[in-house]
Scaffold this motif. Structure first.
Motif, PDB file in Angstrom:
ATOM      1  N   ARG A 131       0.855  -1.189   0.000  1.00  0.00           N
ATOM      2  CA  ARG A 131       0.000   0.000   0.000  1.00  0.00           C
ATOM      3  C   ARG A 131       0.892   1.241   0.000  1.00  0.00           C
ATOM      4  O   ARG A 131       1.779   1.369   0.850  1.00  0.00           O
ATOM      5  CB  ARG A 131      -0.937  -0.018   1.194  1.00  0.00           C
ATOM      6  N   MET A 132       0.625   2.147  -0.948  1.00  0.00           N
ATOM      7  CA  MET A 132       1.466   3.319  -1.141  1.00  0.00           C
ATOM      8  C   MET A 132       0.584   4.564  -1.267  1.00  0.00           C
ATOM      9  O   MET A 132      -0.643   4.460  -1.402  1.00  0.00           O
ATOM     10  CB  MET A 132       2.322   3.157  -2.402  1.00  0.00           C
ATOM     11  N   ASP A 133       1.213   5.702  -1.268  1.00  0.00           N
ATOM     12  CA  ASP A 133       0.461   6.932  -1.536  1.00  0.00           C
ATOM     13  C   ASP A 133       0.122   6.985  -3.021  1.00  0.00           C
ATOM     14  O   ASP A 133       0.631   6.199  -3.819  1.00  0.00           O
ATOM     15  CB  ASP A 133       1.267   8.162  -1.105  1.00  0.00           C
ATOM     16  N   THR A 134      -0.705   7.911  -3.394  1.00  0.00           N
ATOM     17  CA  THR A 134      -1.194   7.943  -4.768  1.00  0.00           C
ATOM     18  C   THR A 134      -0.090   8.210  -5.776  1.00  0.00           C
ATOM     19  O   THR A 134      -0.230   7.855  -6.956  1.00  0.00           O
ATOM     20  CB  THR A 134      -2.284   9.017  -4.905  1.00  0.00           C
ATOM     21  N   ASN A 135       1.002   8.846  -5.375  1.00  0.00           N
ATOM     22  CA  ASN A 135       2.117   9.113  -6.278  1.00  0.00           C
ATOM     23  C   ASN A 135       3.109   7.955  -6.341  1.00  0.00           C
ATOM     24  O   ASN A 135       4.106   8.044  -7.056  1.00  0.00           O
ATOM     25  CB  ASN A 135       2.848  10.393  -5.858  1.00  0.00           C
ATOM     26  N   ARG A 136       2.876   6.934  -5.552  1.00  0.00           N
ATOM     27  CA  ARG A 136       3.784   5.775  -5.472  1.00  0.00           C
ATOM     28  C   ARG A 136       5.217   6.197  -5.159  1.00  0.00           C
ATOM     29  O   ARG A 136       6.182   5.737  -5.731  1.00  0.00           O
ATOM     30  CB  ARG A 136       3.749   4.975  -6.775  1.00  0.00           C
ATOM     31  N   SER A 137       5.289   7.096  -4.190  1.00  0.00           N
ATOM     32  CA  SER A 137       6.601   7.555  -3.741  1.00  0.00           C
ATOM     33  C   SER A 137       6.920   7.080  -2.336  1.00  0.00           C
ATOM     34  O   SER A 137       8.080   7.101  -1.921  1.00  0.00           O
ATOM     35  CB  SER A 137       6.665   9.093  -3.780  1.00  0.00           C
ATOM     36  N   GLN A 138       5.901   6.615  -1.597  1.00  0.00           N
ATOM     37  CA  GLN A 138       6.101   6.217  -0.208  1.00  0.00           C
ATOM     38  C   GLN A 138       5.253   4.990   0.105  1.00  0.00           C
ATOM     39  O   GLN A 138       4.083   4.914  -0.263  1.00  0.00           O
ATOM     40  CB  GLN A 138       5.714   7.378   0.724  1.00  0.00           C
ATOM     41  N   VAL A 139       5.858   4.045   0.797  1.00  0.00           N
ATOM     42  CA  VAL A 139       5.154   2.832   1.205  1.00  0.00           C
ATOM     43  C   VAL A 139       4.514   3.075   2.559  1.00  0.00           C
ATOM     44  O   VAL A 139       5.149   3.617   3.485  1.00  0.00           O
ATOM     45  CB  VAL A 139       6.114   1.634   1.275  1.00  0.00           C
ATOM     46  N   LEU A 140       3.256   2.669   2.730  1.00  0.00           N
ATOM     47  CA  LEU A 140       2.506   2.876   3.963  1.00  0.00           C
ATOM     48  C   LEU A 140       2.370   1.564   4.711  1.00  0.00           C
ATOM     49  O   LEU A 140       2.128   0.516   4.102  1.00  0.00           O
ATOM     50  CB  LEU A 140       1.122   3.435   3.634  1.00  0.00           C
ATOM     51  N   PRO A 141       2.522   1.605   6.047  1.00  0.00           N
ATOM     52  CA  PRO A 141       2.330   0.372   6.824  1.00  0.00           C
ATOM     53  C   PRO A 141       0.869  -0.046   6.819  1.00  0.00           C
ATOM     54  O   PRO A 141      -0.039   0.794   6.790  1.00  0.00           O
ATOM     55  CB  PRO A 141       2.793   0.775   8.226  1.00  0.00           C
ATOM     56  N   PHE A 142       0.655  -1.355   6.844  1.00  0.00           N
ATOM     57  CA  PHE A 142      -0.701  -1.877   6.759  1.00  0.00           C
ATOM     58  C   PHE A 142      -1.557  -1.445   7.935  1.00  0.00           C
ATOM     59  O   PHE A 142      -2.750  -1.216   7.802  1.00  0.00           O
ATOM     60  CB  PHE A 142      -0.649  -3.414   6.677  1.00  0.00           C
ATOM     61  N   SER A 143      -0.968  -1.289   9.108  1.00  0.00           N
ATOM     62  CA  SER A 143      -1.745  -0.998  10.318  1.00  0.00           C
ATOM     63  C   SER A 143      -2.285   0.422  10.323  1.00  0.00           C
ATOM     64  O   SER A 143      -3.255   0.719  11.021  1.00  0.00           O
ATOM     65  CB  SER A 143      -0.875  -1.214  11.563  1.00  0.00           C
ATOM     66  N   ASP A 144      -1.698   1.332   9.527  1.00  0.00           N
ATOM     67  CA  ASP A 144      -2.091   2.739   9.575  1.00  0.00           C
ATOM     68  C   ASP A 144      -2.970   3.155   8.411  1.00  0.00           C
ATOM     69  O   ASP A 144      -3.319   4.325   8.289  1.00  0.00           O
ATOM     70  CB  ASP A 144      -0.833   3.642   9.572  1.00  0.00           C
ATOM     71  N   VAL A 145      -3.334   2.222   7.546  1.00  0.00           N
ATOM     72  CA  VAL A 145      -4.029   2.607   6.324  1.00  0.00           C
ATOM     73  C   VAL A 145      -5.386   1.916   6.257  1.00  0.00           C
ATOM     74  O   VAL A 145      -5.506   0.718   6.518  1.00  0.00           O
ATOM     75  CB  VAL A 145      -3.189   2.234   5.082  1.00  0.00           C
ATOM     76  N   ASP A 146      -6.384   2.699   5.872  1.00  0.00           N
ATOM     77  CA  ASP A 146      -7.717   2.157   5.624  1.00  0.00           C
ATOM     78  C   ASP A 146      -7.789   1.735   4.155  1.00  0.00           C
ATOM     79  O   ASP A 146      -7.457   2.511   3.260  1.00  0.00           O
ATOM     80  CB  ASP A 146      -8.771   3.226   5.921  1.00  0.00           C
ATOM     81  N   VAL A 147      -8.230   0.515   3.943  1.00  0.00           N
ATOM     82  CA  VAL A 147      -8.235  -0.024   2.587  1.00  0.00           C
ATOM     83  C   VAL A 147      -9.167   0.751   1.664  1.00  0.00           C
ATOM     84  O   VAL A 147      -9.004   0.751   0.438  1.00  0.00           O
ATOM     85  CB  VAL A 147      -8.628  -1.520   2.618  1.00  0.00           C
ATOM     86  N   THR A 148     -10.143   1.454   2.227  1.00  0.00           N
ATOM     87  CA  THR A 148     -11.086   2.221   1.406  1.00  0.00           C
ATOM     88  C   THR A 148     -10.633   3.654   1.179  1.00  0.00           C
ATOM     89  O   THR A 148     -11.338   4.429   0.532  1.00  0.00           O
ATOM     90  CB  THR A 148     -12.465   2.228   2.080  1.00  0.00           C
ATOM     91  N   SER A 149      -9.490   4.016   1.688  1.00  0.00           N
ATOM     92  CA  SER A 149      -9.024   5.399   1.574  1.00  0.00           C
ATOM     93  C   SER A 149      -8.752   5.746   0.109  1.00  0.00           C
ATOM     94  O   SER A 149      -8.178   4.959  -0.643  1.00  0.00           O
ATOM     95  CB  SER A 149      -7.745   5.598   2.401  1.00  0.00           C
TER      96      SER A 149
END
Length: 693
Positions: free
Chosen positions: A593-611
């Protein structure tokens, strides 16, 4: 005269000691060869003893052929006992027999007029005059084949004046049959079996079988098999047994004929024993074989279950003879190795080069045999396939529609996509849609969808419309399974013709597919179609009406190295997930899971899959079989999965399993970094992007 008679009686007493006193000898003539001497019983095992006990003084006793009529141990065919012939020079001594000027076959007291009937005149210098009085003129099978126009003509010739050996008549009949068309051959064979002389010829053959030359036995059996004489008959089985017993008499020519016989016959115990004997003989004589054609014939015959050591020995012999290979030998080598089930890369590569260099003028059958053999041997040679495809493309107008389609089907089996040939064939379909049958439609759709020929192609609509129109015209007589195969292929290409899909989705047809035929395959294709109707941009608002059984889940492929590299690259296992199961029976190896620009990887625990501020990345570890042979073009199933994952919101990254295995750890990290992060997010020095697709 008294001296001659005394000598004859003395010789006769010596000869009588070699046979049981209860047996008698008499003159017997069948008109097959020279005058015969028939004996009421004979033990063939005593031949060597017979030779050792024969005295030199009687070596001139007889000239010609012995005919031995067996007793209880003979073969029986319709009540007629077997009569066999042995050359007298092999029985009576090492020299060829001749008449002795001092001895006569007439006892004392014979009248002069009686004596004249049987006396051999010493003063005749030319023996041809005597031969003409005793035997018919010999006739060869070549002469018979020239003089006769049908199988019945040969049998008529035999019935008029049978001559030895009977094998000539069978060889002549097969020679004549080879000149006929298939329909004429069937008709002539039926006349042959009904001919009154046919049974008589078979009986004569049974009488002679043990005393023919080995090559005559082989040619006879080969002709009989080709003429369609049933394999379970006494005649065929007798020949098989005799050939087994005398297999050590095989020379190089006989090896070739024997191999062809075994190939032509159906499996049975005697054929299996003969094949085993051939293997032993070849193992001993392989280095003595001089002709490449004989070598290839033997290799083709020994069978897939032959010992690996024997296959290797034959392979080494073929490699030694490579400089003798003709173009025909090179073409034939593919089929030979496939028959052995022996993959010899060196032989195949060398023969491929010769074949490509001389491909012009190659007949269709050879092309098919080579491609089929490559499939059986799992021999993948892009240069060979491209050479065949280019040749057919260049000479496209000389090939029939069905021939090109058959080649494309084989190319699809080999995962090879001949782009130019497929484009040319598309134009042919568009120009002549009336030539399409149900079978052709299903096959064409399968080839083009499986090889994903329309991936990123803008000129496909007209072709797909022609195919959809042709399929719609066949809906009244198409089977449910063929309809499913066709619509499934359309679905892989993201095209959904209205009438075929509506007919397929009818409840009775779906029920039939779930209860008959290859149910597992039908369930899988119905699931794929259901997924396409739900995810792709189609005019349908409904999917398969009935609830489908779940297909078996694909077991996850172990990707320990990729997991280790991702952990090092992303900062731990908390930044990616393994073996993710998605709706519609889709599975992905890793999710990031990354930000929309695919510049940063996000940890699974901090991200909502529907975001909406998140980009889901699917990492697929792909085997070679998911690509066409060039390893850059995805096949239909993979292309469809990528399309559907994109619809589900994923950015897809393909990781080739075989490449990842070869890379060092640091190279693998760099490779995945360039794949995962966008170009803008990477420093210029690190950019080494490879195509995602």
């Amino acid at each position: 005269m008294n001296n001659k008679a005394g000598s004859f009686l003395w010789n006769l007493r010596q000869f009588s000691t070699l046979v049981p006193t209860s047996r008698t000898m008499r003159l017997f003539s069948l008109g097959l060869c020279k005058t015969k001497v028939v004996h009421s019983g004979w033990n063939l095992n005593s031949l060597s003893d017979f030779h050792s006990r024969m005295q030199l003084s009687i070596r001139y006793l007889f000239q010609g052929t012995f005919f031995l009529k067996t007793g209880a141990g003979c073969f029986q065919t319709k009540g007629i006992s077997t009569v066999a012939a042995i050359k007298s020079d092999r029985l009576l001594g090492p020299r060829k027999l001749s008449l002795d000027s001092k001895h006569s076959l007439v006892p004392v007291g014979t009248a002069d007029n009686e004596m004249n009937k049987v006396r051999f005149h010493q003063e005749v210098p030319n023996e041809d005059i005597v031969s003409k009085e005793i035997k018919p003129t010999p006739i060869t099978y070549k002469k018979l084949a020239q003089e006769c126009n049908s199988l019945s003509d040969v049998l008529d010739t035999f019935s008029k004046a049978p001559t030895f050996p009977s094998s000539n008549y069978f060889s002549a009949m097969w020679t004549i049959a080879k000149r006929m068309s298939e329909d004429q051959k069937r008709f002539e064979k039926q006349l042959m079996f009904n001919h009154p002389a046919f049974n008589q010829l078979c009986e004569h053959m049974l009488r002679e079988v043990k005393f023919l030359h080995y090559d005559q036995l082989l040619f006879s059996l080969h002709a009989m098999v080709k003429l369609g004489i049933p394999q379970n008959t006494l005649l065929i089985q007798t020949l098989l047994r005799v050939i087994q017993e005398r297999i050590n008499e095989c020379d190089e020519k006989c090896l070739s004929v024997l191999s062809n016989i075994i190939e032509a016959m159906e499996p049975c115990k005697n054929v299996q024993v003969l094949r085993a004997g051939l293997r032993l003989l070849v193992d001993q004589q392989v280095w003595k074989i001089e002709r490449v054609f004989t070598l290839q014939t033997v290799m083709k015959c020994i069978g897939k279950d032959a010992p690996h050591a024997l296959k290797r020995k034959l392979e080494m012999k073929a490699l030694r003879e490579l400089d003798k290979f003709s173009v025909l030998n090179s073409q034939r080598m593919f089929e030979v190795l496939a028959a052995m089930n022996h993959h010899s890369a060196v032989l195949l590569n060398e023969c491929s080069k010769t074949f490509i260099d001389n491909i012009h003028g190659c007949p269709f059958k050879i092309l098919i045999n080579i491609l089929q053999s490559c499939k059986d041997l799992r021999y993948f040679n892009i240069d060979l396939y491209k050479g065949i495809a280019d040749y057919v493309t260049t000479t496209f107008d000389m090939w029939k529609f069905k021939q090109v389609l058959f080649l494309l089907i084989l190319f699809e089996d080999l995962c090879f996509r001949p782009v130019d040939l497929m484009d040319l064939f598309m134009k042919k379909v568009e120009e002549e849609p009336e030539s399409l049958t149900v079978k052709n439609i299903v096959s064409i759709l399968h080839v083009y969808s499986s090889l994903n020929h329309f991936y990123k192609c803008q000129n496909k609509e007209e072709f797909l419309e022609v195919m959809a129109s042709a399929l719609t015209g066949c809906l009244h007589n198409i089977s449910s399974e063929n309809l499913l195969h066709a619509v499934y292929s359309f679905g892989l290409m993201n095209y959904f013709p209205l009438a075929p899909v509506n007919q397929l989705l009818q409840k009775d047809i779906v029920t039939e597919l779930l209860t008959s035929g290859d149910i597992e395959r039908n369930v899988y294709k119905l699931h794929v179609l259901d997924t396409c109707l739900k995810l792709d941009d189609t005019p349908y608002q409904r999917a398969v009406g009935l609830s489908l059984p779940q297909p078996p889940l694909t077991p996850p492929y172990p990707n320990a190295k990729v997991a280790e590299v991702l952990s090092s690259l992303l900062g731990g296992e908390g930044y990616f997930s393994k073996n993710v199961q998605l709706p519609h029976n889709y599975h992905i190896d890793f999710e990031i899971r990354m930000d929309t620009n695919r510049s940063q990887v996000l940890p699974f625990s901090d991200v909502d899959v529907t975001s909406t501020d998140m980009q889901r990345v699917a990492v697929l570890c792909v085997p070679r079989s998911a690509y066409c042979l060039d390893l850059s073009h995805p096949r239909g199933s993979l292309a469809m999965k990528m399309r559907h994952l994109n619809v589900m919101g994923f950015h897809v990254i393909l990781v080739n399993n075989w490449e990842m295995k070869k890379q060092e750890r640091e190279d693998a990290i760099t490779f995945l970094k360039n794949k995962i992060y966008s170009v803008e997010a990477l420093p210029t020095a690190d950019v080494n992007l490879q195509s995602t697709y």
